[in-house]
Write an enzyme that holds these catalytic residues in place. Structure first.
Site, PDB file in Angstrom:
ATOM      1  N   ASP A  92       0.773  -1.162  -0.055  1.00 22.84           N
ATOM      2  CA  ASP A  92      -0.118  -0.018   0.033  1.00 22.84           C
ATOM      3  C   ASP A  92       1.008   1.071   0.103  1.00 22.84           C
ATOM      4  OD1 ASP A  92      -2.351   1.464   0.040  1.00 22.84           O
ATOM      5  OD2 ASP A  92      -2.901   1.051   2.155  1.00 22.84           O
ATOM      6  N   GLY A 215     -11.007   4.560  -0.253  1.00 23.36           N
ATOM      7  CA  GLY A 215     -11.928   5.411   0.538  1.00 23.36           C
ATOM      8  C   GLY A 215     -13.246   4.774   0.924  1.00 23.36           C
ATOM      9  N   ASP A 265      -8.511  -6.919   1.154  1.00 24.01           N
ATOM     10  CA  ASP A 265      -7.618  -6.990   2.258  1.00 24.01           C
ATOM     11  C   ASP A 265      -8.401  -6.412   3.624  1.00 24.01           C
ATOM     12  OD1 ASP A 265      -6.102  -4.208   3.193  1.00 24.01           O
ATOM     13  OD2 ASP A 265      -6.907  -4.066   1.353  1.00 24.01           O
ATOM     14  N   HIS A 334      -6.515 -19.532  12.122  1.00 20.79           N
ATOM     15  CA  HIS A 334      -7.892 -20.023  11.807  1.00 20.79           C
ATOM     16  C   HIS A 334      -8.584 -18.967  11.184  1.00 20.79           C
ATOM     17  CE1 HIS A 334     -11.856 -21.638  11.984  1.00 20.79           C
ATOM     18  NE2 HIS A 334     -12.310 -20.466  12.654  1.00 20.79           N
TER      19      HIS A 334
END
Length: 372
Positions: A92, A215, A265, A334
């Protein structure tokens, strides 16, 4: 070197499966990416991360620039060598920190001056500098520098931030010359459909290897998030991967995939895991609760992650109640595996043409139950 193939499409929705080819391997889509801000997914080794089925992770340019610095990572052989991860990495740009550290920064068209959150020293990031940092880091995908405004910003302020994001994208494209690194542009525009349309068309015009929508999930309502998910994809090219930034809930991921998004993400699975909360189907369980003290079954008997194969709810309850780090690691593992299993199930349902907007494969009544 970078190529996106659409493998199958859904007749009921805009969903598709695909493969994004990178120098460090393939990323099958739709795909969730765990967040490893500082070249680590908190509390999890690279080997453990591979066991979850993760194919690409996200790291943060701003934070890696501050510590340990891109020059040191370049000296180590790049981010893959530095963290012992041989699969794709997306970095990023630091645009989110323009939003999250708003009280510590000053924004102009030239860039952003921050106060270093570690020691208060000045830090200046420009589009050119952000590109050079990411080229030194050696990630597979570099994100363009963008201005992410708060969801409460006025239309005029969002228009200003959009103009700046577009100017910065032009600067990023001019600087970025690394053939073994893909540059993705970022669509902004807040909650205003017209601004989102303008940004989507502008960003698409550069012919970049992929496009992100940013955004989103910055404090706005669920309805506003859904409006962006529903509206923006129609203005994005169909032959490029579409990345919806910061989304990690099953409901929003399902909707986004149905609208044609491919990559996601979020810090949610590991942040919740570090607080003892585990995913089960579409629920979240606080493993600290007393009801798990004598429960010797795994979190999810249908899950094949290392945690569920080896440890009981009672043991995890014991660990988190005593603040043992292992418990938080095991639950985080997990949770990541659960999200990846979910997107894998969606992929299978798309291929079988049984994916729907109310996808819930854990229900025995679901036509897609076989994918779970």
């Amino acid at each position: 070197m970078f190529n996106f193939e659409v493998i199958s499409s859904c007749s009921n929705t805009e969903a598709r499966t695909g493969i994004f080819h990178t120098p460090h391997g393939q990323v099958r889509t739709p795909r969730f990416m765990p967040v490893g801000t500082l070249a680590t997914v908190k509390g999890i080794s690279s080997q453990q991360l591979k066991s979850t089925g993760s194919e690409m992770i996200l790291s943060n340019t701003f934070h890696l620039h501050l510590q340990p610095g891109e020059k040191l990572i370049k000296e180590a052989g790049g981010i893959h060598e530095f963290m012992n991860w041989d699969k794709p990495v997306l970095t990023d740009s630091g645009g989110y920190q323009v939003f999250s550290l708003a009280k510590l920064n000053n924004i102009t068209n030239e860039g952003v001056e921050f106060k270093n959150p570690r020691d208060g020293s000045p830090v200046f990031l420009s589009p050119d500098k952000v590109m050079r940092i990411q080229m030194d880091l050696g990630s597979d995908i570099a994100m363009a520098f963008d201005h992410c405004p708060p969801h409460t910003a006025t239309e005029n302020d969002i228009q200003d931030s959009l103009n700046r994001t577009h100017l910065w994208l032009e600067n990023c494209v001019e600087t970025h010359k690394k053939s073994n690194q893909a540059l993705f542009g970022i669509v902004q525009g807040g909650r205003y459909p017209k601004l989102r349309e303008i940004s989507a068309k502008f960003t698409s015009s550069f012919g970049l290897p992929g496009i992100a929508v940013g955004g989103v999930s910055v404090g706005e309502s669920v309805e506003q998030i859904h409006n962006v998910i529903n509206f923006v994809p129609k203005f994005l090219p169909k032959d490029k991967p579409r990345y919806l930034m910061g989304i990690g809930s099953l409901k929003e991921i399902t909707l986004a995939i149905a609208k044609g998004f491919d990559l996601f993400d979020c810090v949610l699975p590991t942040r919740l895991g570090r607080h003892g909360t585990a995913f089960f189907n579409d629920e979240r369980w606080n493993i600290r609760n007393a009801r798990f003290k004598n429960d010797f079954s795994p979190i999810d008997k249908t899950c094949k992650c290392e945690t569920c194969k080896s440890y009981s709810r009672a043991y995890l309850h014991h660990l988190v109640r005593n603040d043992e780090i292992l418990g938080l690691t095991l639950i985080s593992l997990h949770n990541i595996a659960h999200l990846l299993r979910f997107t894998n199930a969606i992929s299978a349902a798309i291929k079988d043409n049984c994916f729907t907007i109310d996808f819930a494969p854990w229900k025995r009544s679901s036509i897609a139950h076989h994918t779970w």
